[in-house]
Design an enzyme around this catalytic site. Structure first.
Site, PDB file in Angstrom:
ATOM      1  N   ASP A 229      -4.857   5.549   6.067  1.00  0.00           N
ATOM      2  CA  ASP A 229      -3.463   5.802   5.495  1.00  0.00           C
ATOM      3  C   ASP A 229      -3.445   7.168   5.092  1.00  0.00           C
ATOM      4  OD1 ASP A 229      -0.950   4.969   5.022  1.00  0.00           O
ATOM      5  OD2 ASP A 229      -1.515   4.026   3.165  1.00  0.00           O
TER       6      ASP A 229
ATOM      7  N   CYS B 224      14.597   5.376 -29.749  1.00  0.00           N
ATOM      8  CA  CYS B 224      12.948   5.647 -29.412  1.00  0.00           C
ATOM      9  C   CYS B 224      12.296   4.794 -30.106  1.00  0.00           C
ATOM     10  CB  CYS B 224      12.818   7.115 -29.861  1.00  0.00           C
ATOM     11  SG  CYS B 224      10.899   7.264 -29.833  1.00  0.00           S
TER      12      CYS B 224
ATOM     13  N   TYR C 288     -10.075  10.687  15.637  1.00  0.00           N
ATOM     14  CA  TYR C 288     -10.076   9.264  16.331  1.00  0.00           C
ATOM     15  C   TYR C 288      -9.597   9.350  17.911  1.00  0.00           C
ATOM     16  CZ  TYR C 288      -5.337   9.316  14.119  1.00  0.00           C
ATOM     17  OH  TYR C 288      -3.919   9.618  13.902  1.00  0.00           O
TER      18      TYR C 288
ATOM     19  N   CYS D 251       8.614  12.879 -33.591  1.00  0.00           N
ATOM     20  CA  CYS D 251       7.977  11.674 -32.896  1.00  0.00           C
ATOM     21  C   CYS D 251       6.589  11.789 -32.614  1.00  0.00           C
ATOM     22  CB  CYS D 251       8.892  11.692 -31.666  1.00  0.00           C
ATOM     23  SG  CYS D 251       8.542  10.318 -30.735  1.00  0.00           S
TER      24      CYS D 251
ATOM     25  N   CYS E 269      10.035   6.526 -32.986  1.00  0.00           N
ATOM     26  CA  CYS E 269      10.650   7.154 -34.081  1.00  0.00           C
ATOM     27  C   CYS E 269      12.078   6.697 -34.478  1.00  0.00           C
ATOM     28  CB  CYS E 269      10.315   8.721 -34.173  1.00  0.00           C
ATOM     29  SG  CYS E 269      11.662   9.523 -32.831  1.00  0.00           S
TER      30      CYS E 269
ATOM     31  N   GLU F 193     -11.354   0.317  15.053  1.00  0.00           N
ATOM     32  CA  GLU F 193     -11.590   1.270  14.045  1.00  0.00           C
ATOM     33  C   GLU F 193     -10.603   1.096  12.673  1.00  0.00           C
ATOM     34  OE1 GLU F 193      -9.801   4.716  16.019  1.00  0.00           O
ATOM     35  OE2 GLU F 193     -11.418   4.568  17.793  1.00  0.00           O
TER      36      GLU F 193
ATOM     37  N   CYS G 174      13.599  11.292 -25.631  1.00  0.00           N
ATOM     38  CA  CYS G 174      13.559  11.248 -27.123  1.00  0.00           C
ATOM     39  C   CYS G 174      13.790  12.756 -27.352  1.00  0.00           C
ATOM     40  CB  CYS G 174      12.291  10.416 -27.646  1.00  0.00           C
ATOM     41  SG  CYS G 174      12.442  10.775 -29.671  1.00  0.00           S
TER      42      CYS G 174
ATOM     43  N   LYS H 271      -7.530   1.603  10.412  1.00  0.00           N
ATOM     44  CA  LYS H 271      -6.349   2.652  10.347  1.00  0.00           C
ATOM     45  C   LYS H 271      -6.116   3.162   9.161  1.00  0.00           C
ATOM     46  CE  LYS H 271      -1.765   1.911  12.003  1.00  0.00           C
ATOM     47  NZ  LYS H 271      -0.929   2.829  10.931  1.00  0.00           N
TER      48      LYS H 271
ATOM     49  N   LYS I 182      -1.853  -4.778  10.925  1.00  0.00           N
ATOM     50  CA  LYS I 182      -1.482  -4.158   9.662  1.00  0.00           C
ATOM     51  C   LYS I 182      -1.620  -5.306   8.688  1.00  0.00           C
ATOM     52  CE  LYS I 182       1.960  -1.070   9.399  1.00  0.00           C
ATOM     53  NZ  LYS I 182       2.160   0.232   9.170  1.00  0.00           N
TER      54      LYS I 182
HETATM   55  S1  IVH Z   1      -4.709   6.006  17.485  1.00  0.00           S
HETATM   56  C1  IVH Z   1      -2.000   6.798  20.938  1.00  0.00           C
HETATM   57  N1  IVH Z   1      -6.547   5.477  15.725  1.00  0.00           N
HETATM   58  O1  IVH Z   1      -1.582   5.272  12.956  1.00  0.00           O
HETATM   59  C2  IVH Z   1      -3.143   6.426  19.699  1.00  0.00           C
HETATM   60  N2  IVH Z   1      -4.100   6.141  14.916  1.00  0.00           N
HETATM   61  O2  IVH Z   1       0.867   3.918  14.319  1.00  0.00           O
HETATM   62  C3  IVH Z   1      -2.525   6.871  18.673  1.00  0.00           C
HETATM   63  N3  IVH Z   1      -3.854   6.032  12.669  1.00  0.00           N
HETATM   64  O3  IVH Z   1       0.175   8.123  14.214  1.00  0.00           O
HETATM   65  C4  IVH Z   1      -3.222   6.898  17.358  1.00  0.00           C
HETATM   66  N4  IVH Z   1      -5.717   5.436  11.885  1.00  0.00           N
HETATM   67  O4  IVH Z   1      -1.401   8.551  12.211  1.00  0.00           O
HETATM   68  C5  IVH Z   1      -5.020   5.719  15.729  1.00  0.00           C
HETATM   69  N5  IVH Z   1      -8.101   4.806  13.848  1.00  0.00           N
HETATM   70  C6  IVH Z   1      -6.824   5.377  14.168  1.00  0.00           C
HETATM   71  C7  IVH Z   1      -5.601   5.609  12.989  1.00  0.00           C
HETATM   72  C8  IVH Z   1      -4.453   5.985  13.677  1.00  0.00           C
HETATM   73  C9  IVH Z   1      -4.603   6.073  11.485  1.00  0.00           C
HETATM   74  C10 IVH Z   1      -2.412   6.543  12.379  1.00  0.00           C
HETATM   75  C11 IVH Z   1      -2.066   7.794  13.206  1.00  0.00           C
HETATM   76  C12 IVH Z   1      -0.989   7.059  14.137  1.00  0.00           C
HETATM   77  C13 IVH Z   1      -0.493   5.785  13.579  1.00  0.00           C
HETATM   78  C14 IVH Z   1       0.022   4.934  14.815  1.00  0.00           C
END
Ligand code: IVH
Length: 670
Positions: free
Chosen positions: A117, A406, A225, A430, A409, A113, A424, A115, A312
């Site tokens: 943000d 500034c 998720y 200005c 001006c 999946e 300023c 991740k 990451k």
């Molecule tokens: S699974 C035990 N799936 O990442 C399973 N987390 O470092 C826990 N996050 O706190 C999470 N996308 O906020 C999962 N596709 C995804 C995610 C995801 C973002 C974040 C989530 C979690 C953190 C874990």
């Protein structure tokens, strides 16, 4: 401690903690640990509890990081919200795969999946209805943000279809799409509010706002998720995702079932590049073993599951050369240093500029002319310089020194005590401040003048046609000069002049917001217009009277007093009045509901659980009562809520004025 020392300690803590919040939420560069921060916050909260009269509306106990409050109920998670182990390279990921295979053999699948943000949220459904939404918090307990989560369109309030258990929890990530972030953040800048550094901070700030109706205006999204149920309903994570999708949840369409680690690595590499095409930020990939029995077999470490890991992506960074530092002056006079860079490709876009925030940032980096710098683009929209490669520094290169005057001006710059930003002070002459103020005045949220754009203001100013807001209202006398300008046909001139004429009907609150008084944003202008009704009473209000209006704190009150002390400001207001702009709130034709309060006068003070002060005021007026502005012997009742100022209380007691609660007020109407 003496009372004086207590007040001083509160003021210092407020200032200091607000500064830390700014560093954390806006610059995303905290300078103290969370522990230290919480300790100071607790000290402040305790002092405020003991001495509510010294509580500052801008206190971080009320607002955290701009919009975030700590006023949520804490709820324990039924299943703890764990974090994930991180990997940063292929080798780490292969080692994870080895560990899994050692534990459960070779026959298994992975679900990959994105991740997301954002911030994680746990939703509870009972009998098909959303009953609770809780933030991650510390993993064992979080904030109850149900009312806010309900405003998120993609979170179903009622489950579709059937086959769902009586009770279940589902977890996901709340986030904001980048185009919405860009749009809303530019509005914040336009409104003189501190912009958010990235969509994650914006989403998190929004989800923790007190006012759900405000949350509803900001488009948040949520990808789910993970499903938690008491009894196992499905054999695999993949099947559970398909099911919850049918129940109406938003599941990311890029989620993929992979049969082995090489497919996982393909997915990881694919998204390392493609992530920049997404409308939202991701910072990696999450890899989960698909089968629930196998997940159970693998179990957990103290902090995270052994059946899942995250990969990451590194924040993208690149070296380039600093060509020069320029200084932008905004409409409020705030000076922002900008690094102009040799153009370089980074995270899918060409980067030419990076923000330097303020003088502290320049000295933190130790920036010299022509330096080779490392530029990073993480979740932030605007890239930032993270380090200087001093080895490549030219011999004899001069350190970048912050200008004393500034750049636009030539006025001497000022820096208020405790603030990082230089200003300023020449707001009357200005050029970028003048142009910026006029651009703000005509903007959509202020006077919304049709047929007149931001660039046109700039052109008109450069041609000497306008210098003050009020000059817009004499443009019709300059039609001949307008006709001589390029790209100005007769039609567009008449559209513009009509737009300007129409703007004279804009309500007082819009005019007030349009004046561009520091800290008077859209909402504050509305509150002020509602409370003071016209510009004359607003101009003559004392600091204390200003502060007694709803949502008006010390900082705003001081800014208003300072603004109205400027003779040029008064002259402008008088000019605008002469041109017929609205400086009075339209008389509210309060429909009289009864005459039960006829002849009675009231003052409303403090905070009420069920009503805002404005609502109570409307109720009183709708029933024939009158609202007075100060306590005198003529006053019949003081409607008193929590945290009422001690001086008011004292005065009312002295004059033997009866105090009543909001409930007692409503009783009078029965
Ligand atoms: S699974 C035990 N799936 O990442 C399973 N987390 O470092 C826990 N996050 O706190 C999470 N996308 O906020 C999962 N596709 C995804 C995610 C995801 C973002 C974040 C989530 C979690 C953190 C874990």
């Amino acid at each position: 401690m003496s009372l004086f020392q207590i007040k001083e300690r509160i003021d210092t803590l407020v200032k200091e903690l607000n500064g830390h919040n700014y560093n954390y939420y806006v610059l995303a560069q905290p300078t103290i640990s969370d522990f230290e921060f919480d300790k100071k916050l607790a000290e402040l909260a305790e002092l405020e509890k003991q001495y509510p009269e010294y509580q500052d509306p801008d206190s971080p106990t009320q607002k955290i990081g701009g919009d975030i409050t700590k006023e949520f109920k804490t709820v324990r998670h039924k299943w703890p919200m764990l974090s994930l182990g991180n990997t940063y390279n292929e080798q780490d990921l292969r080692e994870f795969d080895e560990r899994v295979r050692k534990a459960i053999g070779d026959r298994f699948e992975y679900v990959c999946e994105l991740k997301f943000d954002g911030l994680s949220l746990s939703l509870t459904y009972e009998n098909g209805k959303l009953t609770r939404a809780v933030t991650r918090g510390d993993g064992t307990q979080g904030d109850d943000v149900t009312a806010n989560a309900r405003t998120i369109q993609t979170i179903p309030k009622i489950i579709r279809g059937n086959g769902y258990p009586e009770m279940f929890e589902i977890r996901g990530e709340v986030f904001m799409h980048k185009p919405a972030f860009d749009r809303l953040n530019s509005e914040r800048i336009e409104n003189n509010e501190v912009p958010y550094a990235n969509p994650r901070n914006f989403a998190s700030g929004t989800l923790k706002m007190q006012d759900s109706s405000e949350v509803a205006k900001r488009p948040l999204d949520c990808f789910l998720y993970f499903l938690y149920t008491d009894k196992r309903l499905y054999n695999t994570h993949w099947e559970s995702l398909l099911a919850v999708k049918n129940w109406g949840f938003h599941i990311c369409e890029h989620t993929k079932l992979c049969t082995d680690i090489s497919e996982v690595l393909d997915f990881v590499h694919l998204w390392e590049e493609k992530r920049f095409d997404l409308s939202y930020d991701i910072d990696g990939i999450v890899i989960k073993v698909n089968n629930f029995s196998q997940q159970q077999e693998l179990g957990f470490t103290a902090k995270s599951p052994r059946w899942a890991i995250s990969y990451k992506y590194k924040a993208q960074e690149v070296e380039t050369v600093l060509e020069k530092v320029t200084y932008q002056v905004g409409r409020t006079g705030a000076v922002t240093p900008v690094a102009n860079l040799k153009p370089v490709l980074l995270a899918g876009t060409t980067v030419k500029r990076a923000t330097l925030h303020n003088a502290n940032e320049i000295s933190r980096l130790g920036l010299h002319e022509g330096d080779t710098v490392l530029v990073e683009k993480g979740g932030e929209i605007i890239p930032k310089i993270i380090a200087v490669n001093t080895i490549k520094r030219r011999a004899g290169a001069a350190a970048i020194s912050y200008p004393e005057v500034c750049p636009e001006c030539g006025s001497n710059l000022v820096r208020k005590e405790g603030e990082a930003v230089h200003y300023c002070p020449n707001d009357e002459a200005c050029p970028p401040q003048i142009v910026g103020k006029m651009q703000h005045f005509i903007s959509r949220k202020a006077m919304n003048i049709e047929g007149l754009g931001q660039e046109t203001i700039d052109t008109f100013y450069k041609k000497g046609l306008i210098e003050h807001i009020s000059d817009l209202y004499t443009l019709h006398e300059k039609e001949d000069q307008l006709k001589q300008l390029d790209r100005f046909g007769e039609k567009s001139i008449s559209n513009m002049l009509e737009g300007i004429e129409r703007s004279k009907q804009m309500p007082f609150e819009k005019v007030l917001f349009g004046l561009g008084i520091r800290y008077v944003g859209e909402t504050v202008a509305k509150k002020l217009a509602g409370h003071f009704r016209n510009i004359d009473s607003l101009m003559s209000a004392s600091l204390e009277e200003l502060r007694s209006a709803e949502e008006i704190g010390e900082r705003i009150a001081e800014s208003l007093v300072e603004y109205f002390q400027g003779p040029r400001h008064i002259q402008q207001i008088n000019e605008l009045k002469r041109h017929g702009l609205q400086f009075e709130s339209a008389e509210q034709t309060v429909e009289l509901q009864s005459t039960k309060l006829d002849g009675l006068s009231f003052i409303i003070s403090g905070v009420f659980e069920n009503y805002s002060r404005d609502e109570l005021k409307d109720i009183i007026e709708a029933n024939g009562g009158k609202i007075l502005s100060s306590i005198s012997a003529k006053l019949n009742y003081l409607v008193a809520g929590d945290n009422m100022g001690p001086s008011k209380l004292e005065k009312a007691t002295k004059l033997k004025i009866p105090l009543i609660s909001d409930i007692e007020l409503l009783e009078m109407l029965k």
